[in-house]
Motif scaffolding. Structure first.
Motif, PDB file in Angstrom:
ATOM      1  N   LYS A  40     -11.940 -19.804 -38.330  1.00  0.00           N
ATOM      2  CA  LYS A  40     -10.653 -20.352 -37.887  1.00  0.00           C
ATOM      3  C   LYS A  40      -9.521 -19.332 -38.069  1.00  0.00           C
ATOM      4  CE  LYS A  40     -12.048 -25.111 -38.891  1.00  0.00           C
ATOM      5  NZ  LYS A  40     -11.743 -26.354 -39.625  1.00  0.00           N
ATOM      6  N   TYR A  41      -9.865 -18.069 -37.858  1.00  0.00           N
ATOM      7  CA  TYR A  41      -8.905 -16.958 -37.889  1.00  0.00           C
ATOM      8  C   TYR A  41      -8.223 -16.803 -39.246  1.00  0.00           C
ATOM      9  CZ  TYR A  41      -9.526 -17.506 -32.857  1.00  0.00           C
ATOM     10  OH  TYR A  41     -10.064 -17.624 -31.611  1.00  0.00           O
ATOM     11  N   ASP A  42      -8.910 -17.238 -40.308  1.00  0.00           N
ATOM     12  CA  ASP A  42      -8.325 -17.145 -41.642  1.00  0.00           C
ATOM     13  C   ASP A  42      -8.919 -16.018 -42.473  1.00  0.00           C
ATOM     14  OD1 ASP A  42      -6.641 -19.279 -41.218  1.00  0.00           O
ATOM     15  OD2 ASP A  42      -8.089 -20.766 -41.956  1.00  0.00           O
ATOM     16  N   ASP A  43      -9.945 -15.344 -41.953  1.00  0.00           N
ATOM     17  CA  ASP A  43     -10.611 -14.292 -42.720  1.00  0.00           C
ATOM     18  C   ASP A  43     -10.122 -12.932 -42.233  1.00  0.00           C
ATOM     19  OD1 ASP A  43     -12.257 -12.609 -44.114  1.00  0.00           O
ATOM     20  OD2 ASP A  43     -14.072 -13.792 -43.790  1.00  0.00           O
ATOM     21  N   TRP A  44      -9.331 -12.235 -43.051  1.00  0.00           N
ATOM     22  CA  TRP A  44      -8.775 -10.936 -42.655  1.00  0.00           C
ATOM     23  C   TRP A  44      -9.865  -9.881 -42.487  1.00  0.00           C
ATOM     24  CZ3 TRP A  44      -9.753  -6.700 -45.650  1.00  0.00           C
ATOM     25  CH2 TRP A  44     -10.204  -6.948 -46.943  1.00  0.00           C
ATOM     26  N   TRP A  45     -10.992 -10.033 -43.203  1.00  0.00           N
ATOM     27  CA  TRP A  45     -12.053  -9.022 -43.131  1.00  0.00           C
ATOM     28  C   TRP A  45     -12.601  -8.908 -41.726  1.00  0.00           C
ATOM     29  CZ3 TRP A  45     -17.241  -8.325 -42.064  1.00  0.00           C
ATOM     30  CH2 TRP A  45     -17.836  -7.185 -42.597  1.00  0.00           C
ATOM     31  N   TRP A  46     -12.767 -10.042 -41.060  1.00  0.00           N
ATOM     32  CA  TRP A  46     -13.305  -9.998 -39.696  1.00  0.00           C
ATOM     33  C   TRP A  46     -12.299  -9.408 -38.716  1.00  0.00           C
ATOM     34  CZ3 TRP A  46     -18.123  -9.914 -38.788  1.00  0.00           C
ATOM     35  CH2 TRP A  46     -19.026 -10.622 -39.576  1.00  0.00           C
ATOM     36  N   LYS A  47     -11.019  -9.628 -38.968  1.00  0.00           N
ATOM     37  CA  LYS A  47     -10.010  -9.005 -38.100  1.00  0.00           C
ATOM     38  C   LYS A  47     -10.039  -7.487 -38.256  1.00  0.00           C
ATOM     39  CE  LYS A  47      -6.932 -13.028 -38.206  1.00  0.00           C
ATOM     40  NZ  LYS A  47      -5.590 -13.540 -38.573  1.00  0.00           N
ATOM     41  N   GLN A  48     -10.274  -7.035 -39.477  1.00  0.00           N
ATOM     42  CA  GLN A  48     -10.394  -5.589 -39.694  1.00  0.00           C
ATOM     43  C   GLN A  48     -11.609  -5.027 -38.960  1.00  0.00           C
ATOM     44  OE1 GLN A  48     -11.998  -3.440 -43.366  1.00  0.00           O
ATOM     45  NE2 GLN A  48      -9.796  -3.554 -43.820  1.00  0.00           N
TER      46      GLN A  48
ATOM     47  N   GLU B 293      -4.818  -1.927 -32.760  1.00  0.00           N
ATOM     48  CA  GLU B 293      -3.547  -2.027 -33.479  1.00  0.00           C
ATOM     49  C   GLU B 293      -3.181  -3.483 -33.760  1.00  0.00           C
ATOM     50  OE1 GLU B 293       1.192  -1.023 -32.682  1.00  0.00           O
ATOM     51  OE2 GLU B 293      -0.342  -0.354 -31.255  1.00  0.00           O
ATOM     52  N   LYS B 294      -3.394  -4.344 -32.780  1.00  0.00           N
ATOM     53  CA  LYS B 294      -3.074  -5.774 -32.970  1.00  0.00           C
ATOM     54  C   LYS B 294      -3.927  -6.389 -34.070  1.00  0.00           C
ATOM     55  CE  LYS B 294      -1.677  -6.438 -28.124  1.00  0.00           C
ATOM     56  NZ  LYS B 294      -2.026  -7.111 -26.840  1.00  0.00           N
ATOM     57  N   GLN B 295      -5.225  -6.065 -34.076  1.00  0.00           N
ATOM     58  CA  GLN B 295      -6.113  -6.645 -35.080  1.00  0.00           C
ATOM     59  C   GLN B 295      -5.773  -6.146 -36.478  1.00  0.00           C
ATOM     60  OE1 GLN B 295      -8.203  -9.075 -34.532  1.00  0.00           O
ATOM     61  NE2 GLN B 295      -7.881  -9.068 -32.308  1.00  0.00           N
ATOM     62  N   PHE B 296      -5.503  -4.861 -36.620  1.00  0.00           N
ATOM     63  CA  PHE B 296      -5.165  -4.317 -37.940  1.00  0.00           C
ATOM     64  C   PHE B 296      -3.838  -4.874 -38.432  1.00  0.00           C
ATOM     65  CE2 PHE B 296      -7.905  -0.477 -36.748  1.00  0.00           C
ATOM     66  CZ  PHE B 296      -8.970  -0.941 -37.497  1.00  0.00           C
ATOM     67  N   GLN B 297      -2.876  -5.045 -37.531  1.00  0.00           N
ATOM     68  CA  GLN B 297      -1.585  -5.611 -37.936  1.00  0.00           C
ATOM     69  C   GLN B 297      -1.742  -7.057 -38.385  1.00  0.00           C
ATOM     70  OE1 GLN B 297       0.936  -4.869 -34.531  1.00  0.00           O
ATOM     71  NE2 GLN B 297       1.831  -3.027 -35.463  1.00  0.00           N
TER      72      GLN B 297
ATOM     73  N   VAL C 179      -5.298  -1.604 -48.994  1.00  0.00           N
ATOM     74  CA  VAL C 179      -5.166  -0.163 -48.743  1.00  0.00           C
ATOM     75  C   VAL C 179      -5.890   0.214 -47.456  1.00  0.00           C
ATOM     76  CG1 VAL C 179      -5.685   2.135 -49.639  1.00  0.00           C
ATOM     77  CG2 VAL C 179      -4.908   0.339 -51.189  1.00  0.00           C
ATOM     78  N   ASP C 180      -7.089  -0.345 -47.251  1.00  0.00           N
ATOM     79  CA  ASP C 180      -7.857  -0.027 -46.049  1.00  0.00           C
ATOM     80  C   ASP C 180      -7.106  -0.410 -44.784  1.00  0.00           C
ATOM     81  OD1 ASP C 180      -9.954   1.193 -47.220  1.00  0.00           O
ATOM     82  OD2 ASP C 180     -11.327  -0.504 -47.148  1.00  0.00           O
ATOM     83  N   ASN C 181      -6.455  -1.560 -44.799  1.00  0.00           N
ATOM     84  CA  ASN C 181      -5.718  -1.985 -43.607  1.00  0.00           C
ATOM     85  C   ASN C 181      -4.564  -1.035 -43.303  1.00  0.00           C
ATOM     86  OD1 ASN C 181      -7.286  -4.234 -42.985  1.00  0.00           O
ATOM     87  ND2 ASN C 181      -6.105  -5.591 -44.331  1.00  0.00           N
ATOM     88  N   TYR C 182      -3.876  -0.563 -44.338  1.00  0.00           N
ATOM     89  CA  TYR C 182      -2.815   0.424 -44.118  1.00  0.00           C
ATOM     90  C   TYR C 182      -3.382   1.708 -43.530  1.00  0.00           C
ATOM     91  CZ  TYR C 182       0.896  -2.165 -46.540  1.00  0.00           C
ATOM     92  OH  TYR C 182       1.851  -3.095 -46.884  1.00  0.00           O
ATOM     93  N   LEU C 183      -4.512   2.156 -44.075  1.00  0.00           N
ATOM     94  CA  LEU C 183      -5.107   3.419 -43.607  1.00  0.00           C
ATOM     95  C   LEU C 183      -5.617   3.305 -42.181  1.00  0.00           C
ATOM     96  CD1 LEU C 183      -7.057   4.473 -46.829  1.00  0.00           C
ATOM     97  CD2 LEU C 183      -4.939   5.444 -45.957  1.00  0.00           C
ATOM     98  N   PHE C 184      -6.260   2.185 -41.852  1.00  0.00           N
ATOM     99  CA  PHE C 184      -6.787   2.007 -40.498  1.00  0.00           C
ATOM    100  C   PHE C 184      -5.653   1.928 -39.469  1.00  0.00           C
ATOM    101  CE2 PHE C 184     -10.849   0.364 -42.394  1.00  0.00           C
ATOM    102  CZ  PHE C 184     -11.663   1.302 -41.802  1.00  0.00           C
ATOM    103  N   LEU C 185      -4.588   1.190 -39.803  1.00  0.00           N
ATOM    104  CA  LEU C 185      -3.477   1.063 -38.867  1.00  0.00           C
ATOM    105  C   LEU C 185      -2.762   2.413 -38.692  1.00  0.00           C
ATOM    106  CD1 LEU C 185      -1.839  -0.744 -37.051  1.00  0.00           C
ATOM    107  CD2 LEU C 185      -0.481  -1.459 -39.025  1.00  0.00           C
ATOM    108  N   ALA C 186      -2.620   3.172 -39.777  1.00  0.00           N
ATOM    109  CA  ALA C 186      -2.025   4.502 -39.665  1.00  0.00           C
ATOM    110  C   ALA C 186      -2.889   5.421 -38.823  1.00  0.00           C
ATOM    111  CB  ALA C 186      -1.830   5.095 -41.053  1.00  0.00           C
TER     112      ALA C 186
END
Length: 477
Positions: A184-192, A208-212, A221-228
């Motif tokens: 239900k779009y609540d798991d950030w790991w799958w969005k990453q 970019e949309k998924q990482f944001q 930290v991983d989400n910041y690095l992936f989006l950068a």
């Protein structure tokens, strides 16, 4: 034993899938090596003519006085200042033409340009499949992904196996999308993971949309690095720097974010700011090899070989032992007038050298021989460099200068032309050929070459002086 006797059991399946994934696991944050196809067929550029200090396409435009002169600090064939630490994609830049892309080496270990990053991933996947004696462990074509997407205990392991081991991005993306819906779009790991799949497919805006979204839901930290990483790919260094600043506020003392910011500043040519961030790394990790190496290189090119020698000796004490390190220590000892140590270090560097780096060691030995006035040793060393790497443009240029001293003008001209054909950005070869042509009375060729020299390095004083002189000749004619 459990895997072999109970190969159909859920626990055994879980263990085997996890183990096979770990064998071929690669950190996606660091694994980034652009091929020719990715560079020339990239339609994600923001602007063809970027403003100074806002693009990686023109290194050294971050501001007056912040970037080191090419006459002091050498540039790679992509126009990037030599940093002292080889990282993924550090020798790559966006080439303007197919000819330039093919001529420019794309990796640190070979002069052959990478044909395609996607092709490299495919070869990794097929190699891992062939390692199974009875065929692949899991056949993705026969999987019911919708069933596995609803099983939290298995879906993440299956995704990692498909993504890393099989390199099946299509099924990985489908599984991630189904699992995201199931949660239900609540798991950030799958969005990453969705963002990683989109990035691998070259859909950077979707990534970019998924990482944001993942970063908004769960700052990691991983989400910041992936989006950068996406911003860097889209040639938006200022957005990447802003993101790193926010990341350092959320995770103070996180070394990977500080190093990421230093790398972006370095890519923009703002070396002073880059060194500030590398020095900041020492507050949290005094044994960071990348920070020590980059600061040592910066000190060396800032005419402080004694200070640089301390950094490289520190790396040696930490257990780093390779050709490049002994080569750098040898150069520092030479410029610090410790000649006995310099020769010893270069002997050690040659003994450790292989076909990938032997040419650079011999080139530096030739450079030192020129400094002490031994022309015969310099000539032999540059020839040894060309035997190790026939595409070493700097060695061709220096050999040509030695031939000019001997009065062999035509041989020198041939060497200069070889250096220019290998590396168009080598301003020294253009200038030397212009001087040679001017001395022979070929003013037209001299004018063309000095113009090319100034295109490669606009602040070269000697080229400006020669150009003014040639214009005066043409005015008199």
């Amino acid at each position: 034993a459990v895997v072999s006797t109970q190969s159909t059991g859920q626990c055994a399946w879980f263990m085997k899938a996890k183990a096979l994934t770990e064998q071929v696991y690669v950190d996606e944050v660091e694994a980034d090596n652009d091929g020719i196809a990715e560079m020339l067929m990239d339609d994600n550029s923001i602007a063809q003519v970027a403003r100074p200090g806002t693009s990686f396409k023109k290194p050294g435009t971050a501001g007056q006085g912040t970037s080191t002169s090419q006459s002091v600090r050498p540039m790679s064939q992509s126009g990037r200042p030599v940093s002292g630490f080889v990282r993924p994609s550090t020798q790559s830049a966006r080439p303007g033409t197919m000819e330039q892309a093919i001529k420019t080496p794309r990796t640190a270990h070979t002069a052959r340009p990478v044909t395609s990053a996607s092709g490299r991933f495919v070869r990794l996947g097929t190699a891992s499949m062939l390692s199974e004696p009875n065929g692949p462990f899991i056949n993705p074509a026969q999987l019911n992904l919708a069933k596995y997407a609803d099983r939290p205990g298995l879906n993440k392991v299956l995704f990692d196996y498909l993504f890393y081991h099989e390199n099946d991005i299509k099924n990985s993306l489908e599984l991630a999308a189904l699992a995201t819906q199931s949660s239900k779009y609540d798991d950030w790991w799958w969005k990453q993971q969705l963002g990683k799949c989109y990035y691998r497919l070259g859909l950077y805006r979707d990534a970019e949309k998924q990482f944001q979204s993942a970063l908004k839901q769960q700052p990691t930290v991983d989400n910041y690095l992936f989006l950068a990483k996406v911003f860097v790919k889209l040639d938006q260094p200022l957005a990447a720097l802003d993101l790193f600043e926010k990341g350092m506020e959320a995770f103070p003392g996180e070394v990977s974010l500080i190093i990421g910011s230093a790398r972006v500043h370095e890519g923009l040519g703002d070396l002073d700011s880059s060194i500030k961030f590398y020095k900041k790394v020492f507050q949290y990790d005094a044994s960071c090899v990348e920070a020590i190496a980059c600061i040592g290189t910066h000190n060396f090119y800032s005419d402080m070989p004694e200070i640089a020698l301390r950094s490289f000796r520190r790396l040696l004490q930490m257990g780093v032992c390779n050709t490049e390190l002994y080569n750098n220590i040898g150069l520092c000892c030479f410029y610090a007038q410790q000649y006995d140590m310099s020769l010893t270090c270069f002997e050690r560097a040659i003994s450790l050298a292989n076909t990938d780096n032997a040419a650079d060691v011999w080139y530096n030995i030739g450079h030192i021989a020129v400094g002490i006035g031994d022309s015969n040793l310099a000539y032999q060393a540059f020839q040894m460099a060309l035997i190790s790497d026939n595409n070493h443009a700097e060695a061709y240029n220096n050999l040509a200068v030695l031939e000019m001293r001997k009065g062999k003008v035509e041989q020198a001209r041939a060497y200069f032309m070889s250096a220019i054909s290998i590396n168009q950005e080598l301003y020294e070869a253009h200038f030397n050929l212009a001087m040679l042509s001017e001395g022979q009375g070929d003013l037209n060729t001299s004018f063309k070459e000095v113009k090319k020299s100034l295109e490669a390095f606009a602040e070269h004083v000697d080229s400006k002086h020669l150009l003014t002189q040639l214009r005066q000749y043409f005015t008199l004619l």
